[in-house]
Design a protein around this motif. Structure first.
Motif, PDB file in Angstrom:
ATOM      1  N   ARG A 308       0.837  -1.200   0.000  1.00 44.60           N
ATOM      2  CA  ARG A 308       0.000   0.000   0.000  1.00 44.60           C
ATOM      3  C   ARG A 308       0.878   1.259   0.000  1.00 44.60           C
ATOM      4  O   ARG A 308       0.583   2.251  -0.677  1.00 44.60           O
ATOM      5  CB  ARG A 308      -0.897  -0.035   1.241  1.00 44.60           C
ATOM      6  N   GLN A 311       2.166   1.795  -3.392  1.00 44.00           N
ATOM      7  CA  GLN A 311       1.086   2.261  -4.259  1.00 44.00           C
ATOM      8  C   GLN A 311       0.849   3.757  -4.052  1.00 44.00           C
ATOM      9  O   GLN A 311       0.693   4.516  -5.010  1.00 44.00           O
ATOM     10  CB  GLN A 311      -0.178   1.477  -3.944  1.00 44.00           C
ATOM     11  N   ALA A 314       3.530   5.772  -5.606  1.00 42.17           N
ATOM     12  CA  ALA A 314       3.314   5.898  -7.057  1.00 42.17           C
ATOM     13  C   ALA A 314       2.312   7.009  -7.342  1.00 42.17           C
ATOM     14  O   ALA A 314       2.476   7.788  -8.284  1.00 42.17           O
ATOM     15  CB  ALA A 314       2.830   4.570  -7.640  1.00 42.17           C
ATOM     16  N   MET A 315       1.268   7.099  -6.535  1.00 41.80           N
ATOM     17  CA  MET A 315       0.268   8.146  -6.753  1.00 41.80           C
ATOM     18  C   MET A 315       0.887   9.533  -6.579  1.00 41.80           C
ATOM     19  O   MET A 315       0.585  10.468  -7.324  1.00 41.80           O
ATOM     20  CB  MET A 315      -0.900   7.954  -5.780  1.00 41.80           C
ATOM     21  N   GLN A 318       3.267  10.283  -9.528  1.00 35.40           N
ATOM     22  CA  GLN A 318       2.634  10.456 -10.835  1.00 35.40           C
ATOM     23  C   GLN A 318       1.715  11.657 -10.888  1.00 35.40           C
ATOM     24  O   GLN A 318       1.237  12.024 -11.951  1.00 35.40           O
ATOM     25  CB  GLN A 318       1.852   9.184 -11.198  1.00 35.40           C
ATOM     26  N   ARG A 319       1.473  12.281  -9.771  1.00 36.11           N
ATOM     27  CA  ARG A 319       0.592  13.447  -9.801  1.00 36.11           C
ATOM     28  C   ARG A 319       1.334  14.593 -10.473  1.00 36.11           C
ATOM     29  O   ARG A 319       2.436  14.948 -10.064  1.00 36.11           O
ATOM     30  CB  ARG A 319       0.187  13.827  -8.385  1.00 36.11           C
ATOM     31  N   PRO A 320       0.756  15.201 -11.478  1.00 39.70           N
ATOM     32  CA  PRO A 320       1.457  16.301 -12.152  1.00 39.70           C
ATOM     33  C   PRO A 320       1.551  17.529 -11.258  1.00 39.70           C
ATOM     34  O   PRO A 320       0.691  17.753 -10.409  1.00 39.70           O
ATOM     35  CB  PRO A 320       0.581  16.585 -13.385  1.00 39.70           C
TER      36      PRO A 320
ATOM     37  N   ASP B  18      -9.387  16.257  -8.953  1.00 39.31           N
ATOM     38  CA  ASP B  18      -8.589  15.917  -7.776  1.00 39.31           C
ATOM     39  C   ASP B  18      -7.686  14.712  -8.029  1.00 39.31           C
ATOM     40  O   ASP B  18      -6.816  14.408  -7.207  1.00 39.31           O
ATOM     41  CB  ASP B  18      -9.508  15.580  -6.581  1.00 39.31           C
ATOM     42  N   PRO B  20      -5.718  13.642 -11.140  1.00 49.49           N
ATOM     43  CA  PRO B  20      -5.283  13.855 -12.527  1.00 49.49           C
ATOM     44  C   PRO B  20      -4.346  12.763 -13.021  1.00 49.49           C
ATOM     45  O   PRO B  20      -3.168  13.016 -13.319  1.00 49.49           O
ATOM     46  CB  PRO B  20      -4.564  15.211 -12.434  1.00 49.49           C
ATOM     47  N   TYR B  21      -4.818  11.550 -13.083  1.00 54.02           N
ATOM     48  CA  TYR B  21      -3.977  10.430 -13.504  1.00 54.02           C
ATOM     49  C   TYR B  21      -4.492   9.866 -14.816  1.00 54.02           C
ATOM     50  O   TYR B  21      -5.694   9.906 -15.095  1.00 54.02           O
ATOM     51  CB  TYR B  21      -3.969   9.327 -12.448  1.00 54.02           C
ATOM     52  N   GLY B 113      -0.701   5.430 -13.900  1.00 51.63           N
ATOM     53  CA  GLY B 113      -2.145   5.547 -13.761  1.00 51.63           C
ATOM     54  C   GLY B 113      -2.851   4.262 -13.410  1.00 51.63           C
ATOM     55  O   GLY B 113      -2.278   3.331 -12.845  1.00 51.63           O
ATOM     56  N   MET B 154      -0.645   2.115 -10.794  1.00 62.39           N
ATOM     57  CA  MET B 154      -0.955   2.197  -9.372  1.00 62.39           C
ATOM     58  C   MET B 154      -2.123   1.293  -9.013  1.00 62.39           C
ATOM     59  O   MET B 154      -2.321   0.954  -7.855  1.00 62.39           O
ATOM     60  CB  MET B 154      -1.235   3.642  -8.972  1.00 62.39           C
ATOM     61  N   LEU B 155      -2.896   0.884 -10.017  1.00 60.03           N
ATOM     62  CA  LEU B 155      -4.028   0.001  -9.766  1.00 60.03           C
ATOM     63  C   LEU B 155      -4.375  -0.712 -11.060  1.00 60.03           C
ATOM     64  O   LEU B 155      -4.316  -0.113 -12.133  1.00 60.03           O
ATOM     65  CB  LEU B 155      -5.241   0.807  -9.304  1.00 60.03           C
ATOM     66  N   ILE B 171      -6.659  -5.022  -8.159  1.00 61.27           N
ATOM     67  CA  ILE B 171      -5.369  -5.521  -7.663  1.00 61.27           C
ATOM     68  C   ILE B 171      -4.375  -4.376  -7.482  1.00 61.27           C
ATOM     69  O   ILE B 171      -4.229  -3.514  -8.367  1.00 61.27           O
ATOM     70  CB  ILE B 171      -4.753  -6.544  -8.649  1.00 61.27           C
ATOM     71  N   ASN B 172      -3.723  -4.402  -6.348  1.00 59.35           N
ATOM     72  CA  ASN B 172      -2.579  -3.514  -6.127  1.00 59.35           C
ATOM     73  C   ASN B 172      -1.364  -4.213  -6.748  1.00 59.35           C
ATOM     74  O   ASN B 172      -0.901  -5.219  -6.210  1.00 59.35           O
ATOM     75  CB  ASN B 172      -2.375  -3.286  -4.631  1.00 59.35           C
ATOM     76  N   PHE B 224     -11.205   3.585  -5.056  1.00 56.73           N
ATOM     77  CA  PHE B 224      -9.753   3.604  -4.821  1.00 56.73           C
ATOM     78  C   PHE B 224      -9.265   5.023  -4.583  1.00 56.73           C
ATOM     79  O   PHE B 224      -8.444   5.278  -3.710  1.00 56.73           O
ATOM     80  CB  PHE B 224      -9.038   2.974  -6.024  1.00 56.73           C
ATOM     81  N   PHE B 225      -9.782   5.958  -5.351  1.00 55.21           N
ATOM     82  CA  PHE B 225      -9.327   7.343  -5.212  1.00 55.21           C
ATOM     83  C   PHE B 225      -9.932   8.019  -3.992  1.00 55.21           C
ATOM     84  O   PHE B 225      -9.287   8.799  -3.305  1.00 55.21           O
ATOM     85  CB  PHE B 225      -9.686   8.146  -6.466  1.00 55.21           C
ATOM     86  N   PRO B 228     -10.050   4.375  -0.252  1.00 59.02           N
ATOM     87  CA  PRO B 228      -9.442   3.076  -0.521  1.00 59.02           C
ATOM     88  C   PRO B 228      -9.593   2.079   0.619  1.00 59.02           C
ATOM     89  O   PRO B 228      -9.434   0.881   0.413  1.00 59.02           O
ATOM     90  CB  PRO B 228      -7.966   3.415  -0.759  1.00 59.02           C
TER      91      PRO B 228
END
Lengths: 591, 252
Positions: A308, A311, A314-315, A318-320, B18, B20-21, B113, B154-155, B171-172, B224-225, B228
């Protein structure tokens, strides 16, 4: 180009001939002046080389001379330049009113009234008393320090500040600045926050792989050990079980596989279990099982948390970045209104970056340590100074030291304007210490007002417990270590001219002068105050440099001779008898 | 003409700005095309659609395409949908008429993403998943090495569908145990018991089932966003009778 401007062989021959000067039996002033003028002319000559035309072109006032280098030119460039120089001087000597050498000193100064030359360098004529004083100081081994300023000195310096004020007042420039947009890079701050919410095991080893994969090295070690044991077992079998006719061959194999030491070990054993490699292997296997058990437990407990965590990382990654436009004019307008600001200057740099220069005054350093190391927590005022922030489009900022970036009244260098005006202003960049991360976060958010405020707060303190901040006491005006202030008009002119260099600036010259005047008054008045010193300062009995107070690491020698710092103890003291090595009380080794 | 959609009706539930992926939809069939439609209606504009198939007339019953899309590339059909829904297609929507292969992923495709794997064979699901999972394995430095983790998914959301039931797996990809458990749920493509076939030998597919499964999958992404903690990795949905089973971990 006219032919007569080109240097020819005839010209060269002419130049080589000595100038026709009337003999002078008296090496007097006119001769010296003439030579000096000629030397000055040489320095005025400018020679350019046109690589396309392969030509040297010289200029001196309105005269030109050129030299066409051939394809197989043998003369060096330096020689050619010398030729051109002498040609030009020869021509220009007719235009300059050289003193006529008659063998007597001429006092006719009208000769030089219309000559456009650089001033002839002459050494300054010194007051004999001043000269004697300098000579005495050069001879004297201990030059006494400059006396602290008196009230009269201070008044005179302040009076100088307000002379010719009209010429020193700059016009505030409001030329528009290019918009500056930063990509707010808040990833580092977010990752730090995320990291703090997870246990340490999550960021340790990888818990997503199998136990065998995680302990590959240990397994490989055990396999090697088992392989070795099998070799020894085979050797033992061959030694004891091989038929007699094969014993020699078996012995040869053993000799090839094992060293003499190992052969002796094997020959002494009847059973492999008594061999130390067997014992070592058993120990290693037990250890491996324990490690495996621990790993499996850790994987069950933290594996999903680690997944987790990755993960979420990564979020974040990857956020611009969110762009933010910084209103540079608003920064100037806002910051210039602050009480302790005498100037703000901003410019755009190439590559989408900006520089902001902030002039500060009336800044007082306060002790920030909870427990001061000084005899008292002195509040020490700084002379007006300025610092510069460099900010790029990714929100990274740097606040360099170095002249022209961060400049104030130097502590070390005879009152010059340099970067060592604050104890935490170190050689390359300021050591922001605990302020650092907060300032970085402000910069990445593009919050410039907060950033400037934060840096001002940084300059408004010192930490006597800090290795850099402990030097703050030397900035007290009464400290003998503090170099005396410079002429304040130099400070004003230097600061203002620096700020005027950039396209957008706001400078309050009156505020600056008043701040300098206030500082001079403070400086003179503080002479009557005792400068702070280290409280209960104790120094190493051996080196007399490192502190050995109660908060420091120190050792007490057996002879009770004061305290000794850790480095001296290790190098110069015996760990056994705890005497200095020159007085060691230990028995000699051959006793 | 506008490229955005008014999201005021659901903004408080899910605001795409909120998050932006990029969202990757691999497969634009029954589930994939409806997932794409749901994403557009949510107001998401950074969408990448991959499919190398063309629209046929029997697709109209269970996919978002219209009669005007027949014999066109499916990704073009998706583009038409977006254009009709929004007025203009945002520059951040990409329609790639290609099959996603492990080589394509290894070359940098499907970067970062959320990834919806909505292909039609188990084999392709396994290959795509394995290729994506490689990006989540620690490098010599660490998994959080920024250059590698910027491209890692990421997912991953994968769905399977029958005529009256479906499964949604969330799945993670950084969780090796979850990945292993998911792989064990994959059946053999040649297993006749695992695939429902119509009398003419093609796989059964009901539009309403596809619509429900697709929207459930998109809800998993939203969950998930937004929250989670409550996300269930495995959801089994049955419509005859109606039954929904969730599991805190994927079970083989």
């Amino acid at each position: 180009m006219a032919t007569d401007d080109v240097i020819t062989e005839e010209h060269i021959q002419q130049i080589r001939q000595p100038m026709n000067e009337p003999p002078s039996h008296f090496p007097n002033g006119p001769t010296q002046y003439r030579q000096e003028l000629i030397n000055n002319l040489r320095q005025q000559v400018q020679i350019d080389f046109n690589a396309i035309e392969n030509r040297y072109i010289g200029h001196l006032y309105n005269a030109r001379a050129a030299y066409n280098a051939t394809e197989h030119e043998t003369r060096t460039g330096e020689y050619i330049r010398q030729l051109i120089t002498e040609r030009l001087i020869t021509e220009n000597m007719e235009r300059i009113a050289m003193p006529h050498i008659t063998g007597t000193t001429t006092t006719d100064t009208t000769l030089f009234t219309n000559v456009q030359t650089t001033p002839i360098h002459q050494p300054p004529i010194m007051d004999p008393e001043e000269l004697n004083r300098l000579l005495r100081e050069a001879d004297a081994p201990d030059v006494p320090p400059m006396a602290p300023p008196t009230a009269n000195d201070t008044e005179s310096l302040i009076a100088q500040l307000y002379e010719n004020t009209e010429a020193a007042v700059p016009a505030n420039n409001t030329r528009p600045l290019r918009p500056f947009v930063i990509q707010q890079d808040t990833q580092a701050a977010e990752l730090r926050t995320l990291r703090a919410t997870y246990p340490d095991a999550v960021t340790g080893r990888d818990l997503q792989i199998s136990a065998n994969q995680a302990l590959t090295e240990d397994r490989d070690t055990i396999f090697l050990m088992l392989k070795r044991i099998n070799h020894v077992k085979a050797a033992l079998f061959m030694k004891y079980e091989a038929p007699m006719k094969y014993r020699a061959a078996a012995q040869e194999i053993i000799n090839n596989q094992f060293s003499s030491f190992q052969r002796r070990q094997i020959s002494d054993l009847q059973n492999i279990r008594h061999h130390n490699i067997y014992q070592d292997a058993v120990t290693q296997i037990h250890r491996f099982r324990e490690q495996r058990r621990t790993y499996v437990e850790e994987q069950e407990r933290y594996g999903s948390q680690q997944a987790r965590y990755h993960q979420q990382t990564a979020m974040i990654r990857q956020r611009p970045n969110v762009p933010k436009e910084i209103n540079l004019q608003a920064i100037i307008d806002t910051v210039s209104q602050w009480e302790n600001i005498w100037g703000v200057s901003v410019r755009n740099l190439e590559g989408n970056a900006i520089q902001i220069c902030i002039g500060l005054c009336n800044i007082v350093m306060e002790e920030s340590a909870t427990e001061t190391r000084y005899t008292y927590p002195a509040a020490i005022r700084l002379a007006p100074f300025y610092f510069t922030i460099n900010l790029n489009a990714t929100g990274q900022f740097v606040c360099r030291s170095g002249n022209r970036n961060a400049v104030g009244l130097s502590r070390n260098n005879s009152g010059r304007l340099e970067y060592d005006f604050h104890p935490h202003q170190l050689s390359d960049t300021p050591c922001f210490g605990t302020f650092g991360q907060s300032l970085i976060d402000m910069a990445t958010h593009g919050d410039m007002i907060s950033l400037i405020n934060g840096i001002i707060a940084f300059y408004s303190q010192y930490n006597s417990q800090d290795s850099a901040g402990i030097a703050a006491m030397y900035y007290h005006p009464a400290s003998e270590e503090f170099a005396r202030p410079i002429t304040p008009t130099d400070m004003v002119s230097s600061y203002i001219s620096r700020f005027q260099e950039w396209r957008s600036h706001s400078v309050d010259a009156d505020k600056l002068r008043k701040a300098i005047a206030d500082y001079l008054t403070y400086f003179q008045e503080e002479q009557a105050v005792e400068a702070p010193t280290l409280a209960n300062a104790m120094f190493c009995a051996n080196c007399e440099e490192n502190p050995v107070s109660d908060d420091d690491t120190y050792y007490t020698p057996e002879d009770g001779n004061g305290r000794v710092c850790a480095s001296c103890w290790e190098e110069r003291y015996c760990g056994d008898c705890e005497y200095h090595i020159d007085d060691c009380h230990c028995e000699p080794d051959n006793y | 003409m506008t490229e955005t959609i008014n999201i005021m009706r659901h903004e408080s539930v899910f605001n795409p700005t909120d998050h932006p992926y990029p969202i990757h939809v691999i497969g634009a069939g029954a589930t994939g095309s409806r997932v794409f439609a749901a994403l557009v209606e949510l107001g998401i504009s950074d969408i990448h659609v991959y499919d190398d198939d063309i629209v046929e007339d029997h697709n109209l019953a269970n996919q978002i395409y219209t009669v005007h899309d027949i014999n066109q590339e499916k990704v073009e059909g998706c583009r038409h949908f977006a254009e009709q829904k929004l007025g203009a297609v945002p520059d951040t929507m990409y329609f790639r008429n290609r099959k996603v292969t492990p080589d394509y992923i290894a070359a940098g495709g499907v970067s970062g993403g959320v990834v919806f794997i909505l292909t039609d064979t188990m084999d392709s699901r396994r290959n795509i998943f394995t290729a994506l999972q490689r990006r989540c394995i620690p490098s010599e430095n660490s998994i959080t090495d920024s250059s590698a983790i910027r491209n890692a998914p990421m997912l991953i959301i994968e769905t399977r569908m029958g005529s009256t039931h479906g499964n949604i797996f969330t799945i993670n990809p950084f969780d090796s145990i979850a990945c292993k458990a998911w792989k064990e749920t994959l059946v053999d493509d040649t297993d006749e018991d695992a695939i429902e076939l119509s009398p003419c030998g093609t796989a059964l597919s009901v539009g309403t089932t596809a619509s429900l499964i697709a929207n459930y999958a998109v809800w998993q992404m939203m969950q998930f966003f937004v929250d989670p903690v409550g996300l269930q990795p495995q959801v089994d949905v049955f419509f005859k009778p109606t039954l929904t089973i969730t599991a805190p971990a994927i079970a083989a």
